[in-house]
Structures are given as C-alpha cells and as structure tokens.
Design a protein around this motif. Structure first.
Motif, PDB file in Angstrom:
ATOM      1  N   GLU A  47      57.353 -17.425   4.434  1.00 56.04           N
ATOM      2  CA  GLU A  47      56.002 -17.971   4.491  1.00 56.04           C
ATOM      3  C   GLU A  47      55.707 -18.625   5.837  1.00 56.04           C
ATOM      4  N   LEU A  48      56.729 -18.884   6.633  1.00 52.91           N
ATOM      5  CA  LEU A  48      56.543 -19.677   7.841  1.00 52.91           C
ATOM      6  C   LEU A  48      56.562 -18.884   9.130  1.00 52.91           C
ATOM      7  N   ILE A  49      57.121 -17.666   9.124  1.00 56.57           N
ATOM      8  CA  ILE A  49      57.334 -16.967  10.386  1.00 56.57           C
ATOM      9  C   ILE A  49      56.528 -15.682  10.464  1.00 56.57           C
ATOM     10  N   ASP A  50      56.341 -15.217  11.699  1.00 56.23           N
ATOM     11  CA  ASP A  50      55.767 -13.914  12.003  1.00 56.23           C
ATOM     12  C   ASP A  50      56.798 -13.156  12.834  1.00 56.23           C
ATOM     13  N   VAL A  51      56.922 -11.880  12.586  1.00 56.95           N
ATOM     14  CA  VAL A  51      57.863 -11.043  13.323  1.00 56.95           C
ATOM     15  C   VAL A  51      57.083  -9.937  13.999  1.00 56.95           C
ATOM     16  N   LYS A  52      57.293  -9.800  15.302  1.00 55.99           N
ATOM     17  CA  LYS A  52      56.655  -8.717  16.058  1.00 55.99           C
ATOM     18  C   LYS A  52      57.744  -7.864  16.676  1.00 55.99           C
ATOM     19  N   SER A  53      57.643  -6.572  16.463  1.00 59.44           N
ATOM     20  CA  SER A  53      58.620  -5.629  16.994  1.00 59.44           C
ATOM     21  C   SER A  53      58.161  -5.118  18.342  1.00 59.44           C
ATOM     22  N   ARG A  54      59.028  -5.258  19.357  1.00 59.29           N
ATOM     23  CA  ARG A  54      58.721  -4.711  20.674  1.00 59.29           C
ATOM     24  C   ARG A  54      59.647  -3.545  21.012  1.00 59.29           C
ATOM     25  N   GLY A  55      60.358  -3.084  20.037  1.00 57.90           N
ATOM     26  CA  GLY A  55      61.286  -1.977  20.234  1.00 57.90           C
ATOM     27  C   GLY A  55      62.215  -1.903  19.042  1.00 57.90           C
ATOM     28  N   GLU A  56      63.046  -0.901  19.029  1.00 59.04           N
ATOM     29  CA  GLU A  56      63.905  -0.699  17.865  1.00 59.04           C
ATOM     30  C   GLU A  56      64.827  -1.879  17.637  1.00 59.04           C
ATOM     31  N   ASN A  57      65.327  -2.479  18.715  1.00 59.93           N
ATOM     32  CA  ASN A  57      66.247  -3.610  18.580  1.00 59.93           C
ATOM     33  C   ASN A  57      65.716  -4.863  19.261  1.00 59.93           C
ATOM     34  N   ASP A  58      64.412  -4.938  19.457  1.00 64.68           N
ATOM     35  CA  ASP A  58      63.816  -6.065  20.154  1.00 64.68           C
ATOM     36  C   ASP A  58      62.755  -6.690  19.258  1.00 64.68           C
ATOM     37  N   LEU A  59      63.098  -7.821  18.652  1.00 65.46           N
ATOM     38  CA  LEU A  59      62.190  -8.512  17.743  1.00 65.46           C
ATOM     39  C   LEU A  59      61.806  -9.857  18.333  1.00 65.46           C
ATOM     40  N   GLU A  60      60.564 -10.231  18.129  1.00 65.31           N
ATOM     41  CA  GLU A  60      60.083 -11.549  18.523  1.00 65.31           C
ATOM     42  C   GLU A  60      59.707 -12.298  17.255  1.00 65.31           C
ATOM     43  N   VAL A  61      60.363 -13.431  17.035  1.00 61.23           N
ATOM     44  CA  VAL A  61      60.150 -14.224  15.827  1.00 61.23           C
ATOM     45  C   VAL A  61      59.513 -15.547  16.230  1.00 61.23           C
ATOM     46  N   LEU A  62      58.345 -15.821  15.674  1.00 62.39           N
ATOM     47  CA  LEU A  62      57.611 -17.041  15.971  1.00 62.39           C
ATOM     48  C   LEU A  62      57.100 -17.655  14.680  1.00 62.39           C
ATOM     49  N   LEU A  63      56.817 -18.938  14.741  1.00 62.51           N
ATOM     50  CA  LEU A  63      56.168 -19.581  13.609  1.00 62.51           C
ATOM     51  C   LEU A  63      54.768 -19.003  13.462  1.00 62.51           C
ATOM     52  N   ARG A  64      54.426 -18.595  12.253  1.00 62.06           N
ATOM     53  CA  ARG A  64      53.157 -17.906  12.021  1.00 62.06           C
ATOM     54  C   ARG A  64      51.982 -18.833  12.252  1.00 62.06           C
ATOM     55  N   ASN A  65      51.879 -19.843  11.489  1.00 59.39           N
ATOM     56  CA  ASN A  65      50.818 -20.846  11.594  1.00 59.39           C
ATOM     57  C   ASN A  65      51.264 -22.030  10.749  1.00 59.39           C
ATOM     58  N   PRO A  66      52.240 -22.784  11.249  1.00 67.91           N
ATOM     59  CA  PRO A  66      52.878 -23.794  10.408  1.00 67.91           C
ATOM     60  C   PRO A  66      51.935 -24.873   9.911  1.00 67.91           C
ATOM     61  N   GLU A  67      50.957 -25.255  10.725  1.00 66.91           N
ATOM     62  CA  GLU A  67      50.039 -26.294  10.262  1.00 66.91           C
ATOM     63  C   GLU A  67      49.249 -25.822   9.050  1.00 66.91           C
ATOM     64  N   LEU A  68      48.789 -24.573   9.098  1.00 70.31           N
ATOM     65  CA  LEU A  68      48.055 -24.036   7.957  1.00 70.31           C
ATOM     66  C   LEU A  68      48.941 -24.020   6.720  1.00 70.31           C
ATOM     67  N   ASP A  69      50.173 -23.529   6.859  1.00 68.69           N
ATOM     68  CA  ASP A  69      51.063 -23.423   5.711  1.00 68.69           C
ATOM     69  C   ASP A  69      51.360 -24.793   5.108  1.00 68.69           C
TER      70      ASP A  69
END
Length: 963
Positions: free
Chosen positions: A407-429
C-alpha cells in the motif's frame, strides 16, 4: 578607514589568485577537458544510461543520478595539481614567505576551482529547459538538485585542495582525493548501509555525503544537510590552511605552530560537532516541490487538529530488509515526525523492530495480523531469503488500520533487471488511514459526533384520515422512532411532520423544486396521498427511501442519510460492473483493479440494479460498461439521480475484446440512448483516433538462428487518446492529474437543454478524427510500418461530459416499473388463488419526478477506460503501474461528496508528470539539439574567455606604454 582598505586588499588578493588559477586552467587543456568530459558523460547518462524518453517522466532526476560519482572523479582531476604543482616547481615557498595570510591564497584557489564547477553545471541547463518546453516541469527539485551539486562539488574541491597540499605528486593527489571523497560518499550508500541494521544505517546516512545529496535532490532543503556540506568545506579549507601554515614555522617558532594546531583543532571540532546539535532540529526545512509533496498539507494538519482521542502511529520495520525498501524507511521516519509535530500531544509515533522484541512481535502477529514478508536478497557471498516487516499501524481508540509495503510503495521498471522503488504517496495513505479509523471510532460511539450543522427530518405525510389504513400505524411507528433518536442528538437532529395538502405553497414547492408527488397503492386509484421523507441540512436535501416495509429499514436509511449529510463515516460507492464471464476474451473481474482501488479508499457496495434500487448507503453510483439495462435497472439509476446523487457512467457503443492472439471491438448496447437524449446527449457509433496518443505494447515474432523469438514492440496507437491538461476541464476532480488515456472512445454530441448545464470534461486534440471501422488491431506491412484507418480531421471532440441542473425523471408521469412488476405478479397470483386469499399490498412505489439540488451525471465515452486491460496495456508501455484513470474516480468521490481534504493530497504521487507522446524522429531531434546547445555553450565560454584574455593584454600594453 583602515579596515575598509584592508578588506579591499584582501578581496583583491583573493580574486587575483582565483583569476590566476582560471587563467592557468583555460591556458591548458585541463579546463576544456573538464568541461567537455563533464558534458559528454552527463548527456550520455541522461539520454542513454537513464533512457530519458523510455522512462517517460517529465523530470531531470537522471541529470543528478550519477552526479556524485561524476563530480568525484572530475573535481579530483581538477584539484590534483593546484598545490602539488606549486610544491613540485618550488613556487610554494614564494607563497609561504609573502606577508599576506595563507588563507587568502587557499580561498583564492578554491574560488578559481569553484567558478569552473559552476561553468560545468551551467552547460547542463539545456536539459531542464528542454523538459520544461515538453511538459510541466517541477522546477523546485531542479533548483534543489543544482544546489546539491554545488554543495557536493564544493566539498570535493575542498578535500581535493587539502590532499593536493600534502603531496608534490599529482597522481598521488588524484588517487588520495578519490579515495577520501569516495569513502565519504559510500558510507551512506545503500551498498554499505544494507549490510547493517536500520539503527546503524541511520548513523551511516548521517555521515555520508551521498545520502544528504539524495535528500536535497528530492526537493527538500533541510538546514541540517546544508550545514553538513558547509561544515565539510570549511573543515578541509581550515586543514588546508593549517598544513601550509605549519610549513611556514621553524623550530624556533614552535609556540606559534602549536597555537595554529590548537586553533585548527578547535575550529574543526566545532564545525563537525555542530551537526550533532542541529540533528535535533527537524523543523528547519523547506519543501521546494510543487504541491509540497514532502510536507504535510493543510488538509492533513486539519485532520490531526480534529482528533479528540490519542492517535498512535506505530512502525514495524525490520533492521534487515530488502535493499530497495531500506532507503524508504528514513523517509517514512521523517514524515511521521511531521505528523507528531503537527499533532502535538494527540499523536504518538513509535518505531519498532519486531525481530528484536518478541513480545511486540507477538502482539503484531496476534492483534494486528501482521506477519513478516519473505524477500530474496543477495550480497557478495550468497543469496538468501530474509523475512522482514514493513508495516504501519494507525490506531485511534479501539479502531486501527494496517498499511503494508504494497500500500505504500510504487515500482517503476526501467529494464528487465532495473527497478525503481519509491514511496507512492505516503501522506495520502497515512492521512486516509487516520481519517478512516477516526470515522469508524465515531460511528461505533456517537452518530452525531461529526455533525456540525443541525439535521432535520421532514415527514411530508398526509393527515391520518387520508392515509390508507395499512399505513396509519406504520407512520406512527416511524415518527416515534425518529423522535426517539432526536432525544439523543443534543439538538443536532429534529423531526417535523407536514401535510402538503394543508399548505399550497409547500405543495407547489415540493412538486416544482423537489419533484415530489403523491403516492398510490393502487395505480388505478383516482387520488393518492403524501408519504415522502426528506433529510435537510442547510441547503442540502436528501430523499429517504425504504428497502422494505419495516421500522428497521427506516432506522437504517435514516442513520445512513445523516452520515451522508454530515460527512460522517467512510464514503460508500455503489459499483455496477458487467456480470457473467465477460466473454470475448474478458474475464468476469475485468474491473478488479478499480474495485481494489476504491476499496482502499471507500466502502464499496456491489450493485446489479435488478431490484430497481441503489443502496441507501451509497454516496455516489458508478456504472461501468452498462449493457442492455432493463427499465427496472434504469429506474434505479434514474431515481438515485433524482435524489440528488452523483452518477458516473462509462459507456460507449463499442467494447474491446482482448486476447493473446487478437484485439477487436464489438458492438455494445447500453440501453441508455433514449434516457440520455432527454438531457441533450447523443453518442454515435464511431471511434475516435487522436494523433496525440499513447503507445500499445504488441508482441512481435522474429526468427534468428533457426529459433523463434517473441519481443514486445511499442506501436503508436491513435485509439488510445492521450489527454493532457489542456484537454481537461478546470475542476477539482482533475486535481494534479497531468494525463489520462481514453481508449476506444466514442465522442458525445451535446445539445442545449433547458435547465441543464453541460460541461465538457475531457476533449481530444484538434487533430483527432472519427471512423466507423471497428478494426482496431494495428496492421504491419512488409516494411514494418503501421497503417491506421484514415479520416477527415474532425477537431476536438468531447470524450467526457458533466450534466448538472434540474433533471426531469424519465419516469415522470409514468407508473414505477417496480409497481408495474408487482401488479403483474399480483395478477398472476390472483388467477391461481382463491378469492379469500387475495389481499392488498401495502408496499410503496413513489417516483421522484425531479432531481434534488446537487444532482450530477458524469459520462465517459469509453466502456474500457477504467478496466484492468487498459491499465495493464498503458502501464506496460510506460514500465510502471498505470493508475491515473482509476485515480480520477477516487477524486470524483471526494469531489462529489464535498470532501476536499483527501482530494488536495490524493494525486501527489511520484510518477504523475509524464512526457507528451513523441515519435522517434522528434526524440532524436531533441537529443541532438541538446548536444548542439551544450557544444554552443562551451564555445561561448571559450569566446568569453578569449575576449577577457585580450582585454587583460590590452590593459597590460597600455600600462607598459604609459611607462
């Protein structure tokens, strides 16, 4: 006047030293290699390493992603010979024997290097300017990123100068400078912090230059981070001065040497230890991002101020977790500190590692049903599985809610083995969870706790003699029940019974303004009676209807209505989705993503409308892809609208069918055509194609080496209209939504109707065109080019519209379909029953003939806009989960229910700002344009430097000639 003269001499000497260094730099290949190398690497990282166009986000984070490492090597190369060359050539002695203080020369050389650093950053400015011209760029993080680069580069320069002053060998200076700067950078890097527990990692982040750099480039200017860099710069400049001053002293001046050593030690200790004291000051920060993404919004602060009971926010985080999640923990800690500060003594924040506290871990497992999640991690020696916690518990009284990493994170794929993990919108959650537990707590304790303006129940009933015998006692029971509730409301709720036949003005008002009319038990009766109920709060009106003929139904509807008017309790969405298997390649749960997102934010009531009613708890009604609605189902929608509700429909004459082998659309009948036409809305059987569109991922088969491979190829897909801000209405429901995709859309034709206001919500680009062809599968010719149906440009088309005003019911002047259905059933029963078994029904079937104030009808011209298939297709093309379309519906609920608190912060996510659609030629042009602009800036610097050099020579010639 003497201090001013000394200050002028000091500034003149410092600038003379700096100018000399710059002249030497530009007279040799060093400066030009520095600038060219810096620009070349940054451009390569931006367009190739970070794949800017494939990343599809309108920011310049790739510009700063490799900045620490790049500055590490380039500043070390820049400073390696500043003092080493002086020492090797013997000119250092001349500097040390001059009467001027050594710190003048140290500061002058630092200033010369600093100017070159600023020039290097200046030549990267075309990159953010290009992004700003393409899309809406948040300049706050850009400016913060440049500030962070200046601070980190200054720190590296100071370290490099200090190291250079200790050696007469340039190569040794280069290697030592890289080692020292690299060590400070790696200390706070996840590569190192991931090897330790969370508590140790927080101390390492406190020391490391890289972690501070990342914090600033997010757009948060924390005074602690700014001072940290300033302290490092001053520390190494002081050490530089001390090293050189030490060489000036002979053995007979040992006391002066010891004095300099003592002063330098005190200065360095004060500079460094001040960081510990400043670490306690969490309020000295400025959020430069648009919308203040990393600061608590006013809505959150108001929510915290409304607390009447203590709120507990407890974080369950393991010391050892997945490396991609570990950097998010400090960000959550900083955010929760803001909650604690804003909430004062009403908010308590706790941070727990359950793996080290068995009792608290048992409580987490048993009370909150929190269990560790297994993650696979790998270090340099082995790959292993670690079970770790990543949860937040928000507790208010006896009510609580748990947030996990999903519920807290967003994952963006920039390649097969390259993931970017960030907090989605923690204040909203977190704020949403706080709001929910607070509402649940009040719902279980006091219905009127959140009522700020009195609510009244108007019973528009005929006098008892006019009521049917079957209703007299029932009406008395309902009135007594309402009056009993009013006694417990402490003046916040009242009951009033009125007979419209006794007041002609009231009767006219009910008929004209509220669309109320008399009720008939027998549709063939000549005269009816009044039996309507309305809740009123200020200017808001809400009609009450009964699920069944009982007091319990009345009490249930009454409490639900009070909650709706007062904004008390979690909002409820009545959701209508297609039934059955779906067919044509669609699963039965084709709107599962929509259902899940709504369930995270609201109460969701599944509806099929076959009983002719919408749940009385519903605040809004969503109808997705309606098909062949019966009169009974249409009656349910119609009457919910007449009650003053908000109805949102996604409808079109076409519906997509998607399988692994094929993509097609089929004709689709909603049963709404005549109902919509009375409000001036028509929808023709045409599909819209837009030159401003999203891409479609399509599997392409290729042969290589006798083997068959299947690759995903992104094709231009004009059936996916890409709507940007210029195509959206300026309404809160589009708050911070920069882009939407409307797939396989059929536009609306709007005709003006009296008392109905039509507001276009979404419009396609001016170059869009229409086609009657239903073939939507891209066709590739032998050369690999894609062809699409042609058509004449039709201009901007309305793809979504909102209707407001005095809606007239489609069933006005007609018998209720429910009553007709009941009458037919009664006739069938009467044919088969003995005369003595027949009885008269006491069920009521009123028809609201006109909408209450506040009624809204929102139409989207696509059956598939909010489906799972579209979210997956668009998300697959962008490399991340696509939630913009679904987020629009969540915004609609908050806006329709006049609850702007969460609407203000709902769309403050990480991946909101996207680039407009660009073809390959446009992307290449922009890339090559940046190469040219950077080269032009370097040439400008060269010309300016040449002009300044000639100017200095001319001044020198004039001085010589004068002598």
């Amino acid at each position: 006047m003497q201090p001013d003269v000394n200050a002028t001499k000091t500034r003149h000497l410092i600038w003379s030293v700096a100018r000399k260094e710059l002249t030497l730099f530009f007279a040799s290949p060093v400066a030009w290699l520095f600038l060219a190398s810096f620009a070349a690497v940054e451009l390569f990282v931006f367009f190739w390493g970070e794949a800017f166009f494939a990343r599809n986000i309108a920011d310049v984070r790739p510009l700063f992603s490799w900045m620490p490492l790049l500055l590490l090597f380039l500043t070390s190369a820049l400073t390696m010979k500043v003092w080493s060359e002086e020492r090797r050539s013997g000119t250092l002695e001349a500097v040390l024997t001059q009467g001027s203080p050594v710190w003048h020369f140290v500061l002058g050389k630092f200033l010369g290097c600093f100017v070159l650093l600023l020039l290097a950053l200046l030549i990267t400015l075309p990159l953010p300017v290009t992004v700003a011209l393409l899309a809406e760029l948040d300049w706050g993080p850009v400016m913060a990123g440049y500030l962070a680069s200046v601070l980190l580069g200054s720190c590296y320069l100071a370290i490099g100068l200090f190291v250079s002053a200790r050696s007469d060998n340039q190569i040794v200076s280069l290697l030592l400078s890289i080692a020292v700067c690299g060590a400070l950078y790696l200390v706070g890097h996840p590569l190192i912090t991931g090897l330790f527990s969370q508590s140790v990692a927080s101390y390492l982040n406190f020391i490391g230059t890289g972690s501070r750099f990342d914090a600033i480039t997010r757009g948060v200017l924390d005074f602690r981070d700014l001072y940290y860099y300033l302290a490092l710069v001053l520390t190494f400049l002081v050490l530089n001065v001390y090293v050189l001053e030490k060489e000036r002293f002979s053995s007979r001046l040992s006391n002066s040497a010891r004095q300099w050593q003592w002063l330098s030690t005190v200065a360095v200790l004060n500079l460094l230890l001040a960081n510990l004291w400043l670490g306690q000051l969490t309020q000295l920060r400025y959020d430069s991002t648009a919308g203040k993404q990393y600061s608590l919004s006013e809505a959150t602060q108001q929510q915290l101020q409304s607390l009447t009971e203590p709120l507990l926010i407890r974080g369950y985080f393991s010391g050892q977790t997945h490396p991609l999640l570990a950097p998010l923990v400090p960000q959550l800690q900083d955010l929760l500190k803001e909650y604690q500060i804003s909430g004062g003594n009403k908010v308590r924040v706790e941070w727990i590692d359950p793996t080290t506290e068995p009792e608290l871990e048992q409580e987490a497992n048993q009370r909150f049903n929190i269990t560790p999640v297994p993650f696979q991690i790998a270090d340099r020696y082995q790959s292993s599985i670690v079970s770790s916690y990543f949860n937040l518990v928000i507790q208010y009284g006896s009510e609580y809610q748990v947030l996990g990493f999903r519920e807290l994170i967003d994952v963006k794929s920039r390649g097969e083995n390259d993931l970017e993990v960030l907090l989605r919108n923690p204040e909203l959650d977190i704020t949403r969870a706080v709001k929910k537990v607070q509402q649940d707590y009040y719902a279980g304790h006091d219905l009127f706790a959140a009522v700020t303006e009195p609510v009244s129940l108007k019973l528009y009933w005929s006098d008892d003699p006019q009521l049917p015998a079957e209703l007299k006692s029932f009406a008395t029971q309902l009135q007594q029940s309402a009056e009993q509730l009013a006694k417990t409301a402490e003046g916040k709720f009242s009951v009033q019974r009125l007979d419209p036949d006794a007041d002609s003005a009231l009767k006219d008002n009910l008929q004209q303004e509220l669309g109320l009319s008399k009720v008939k038990l027998d549709p063939f009766a000549a005269e009816g009676f009044w039996f309507s109920m309305q809740l009123q709060q200020g200017s808001q009106q809400l009609a009450l209807t009964l699920d069944d003929f009982s007091v319990e139904s009345f009490e249930r509807q009454l409490k639900a209505g009070i909650s709706r008017l007062s904004g008390h309790g979690t909002k409820t969405v009545a959701l209508v989705t297609p039934q059955g298997s779906g067919g044509y390649g669609y699963p039965a749960n084709e709107f599962s993503g929509l259902n899940a997102l709504l369930a995270d934010n609201f109460n969701v009531e599944p509806e099929d409308l076959t009983d002719g009613k919408v749940s009385a708890k519903a605040d809004v009604l969503f109808v997705m892809a309606p098909e062949n609605l019966s009169q009974t189902q249409l009656f349910a929608v119609d009457q919910f609208l007449m009650q003053g509700g908000t109805v949102l429909m996604a409808t079109s004459p076409f519906k997509a069918s998607l399988s692994r082998e094929n993509l097609a659309v089929r004709p689709y009948q909603s049963g709404l055509n005549q109902w919509l036409e009375q409000y001036g809305v028509q929808q023709n059987s045409t599909l819209l194609l837009d030159p401003q569109h999203a891409a479609l991922p399509v599997p392409v088969t290729r042969q290589a080496g006798g083997f068959t491979f299947q690759d995903m190829r992104l094709l231009d897909y004009p059936w996916f209209a890409d709507i940007r801000q210029d195509g959206m209405a300026e309404l809160p429901l589009f708050s911070q939504l920069p882009q939407l995709v409307v797939p396989w859309a059929s536009p609306f034709d709007i005709q003006t109707k009296e008392h109905i206001k039509a507001t276009p919500l979404l419009q396609s680009s001016k170059g869009s065109w229409l086609t009657a062809q239903s073939t939507v599968m891209p066709t590739l010719d032998s050369s690999g080019q894609v062809s699409y149906p042609s058509g004449d440009t039709s201009g901007a088309q309305t793809l979504a519209v909102m209707l407001e005003g005095q809606f007239k019911s489609w069933f006005s002047g007609k018998a209720s379909p429910l009553q007709a259905q009941k009458t037919n059933e009664a006739k069938d029963e009467a044919k088969n029953a003995a005369p003595e078994q027949s009885n008269t029904s006491t069920e009521l079937y009123p028809v609201l003939e006109q909408a209450n104030a506040g009624a809204r009808l929102i139409l989207f011209g696509s059956n598939d806009m909010f489906s799972d298939a579209v979210s997956q297709l668009v998300g697959g093309a962008q490399g991340s989960e696509y939630l913009n379309n679904l987020q629009l519906l969540a915004n609609t609920v908050d806006w329709a229910t006049a609850d702007p608190a969460l609407l203000d912060i709902r769309a403050r996510g990480q991946f909101n700002r996207t680039l407009p659609p660009l073809d390959r030629a446009e992307q290449q042009f922009l890339e090559y344009l940046n190469y040219a602009l950077v080269l032009a800036l370097i040439l400008c610097i060269a010309l300016i430097q040449r002009w300044l050099q000639r100017r200095r020579l001319q001044q020198l010639y004039r001085v010589v000639a004068a002598q």
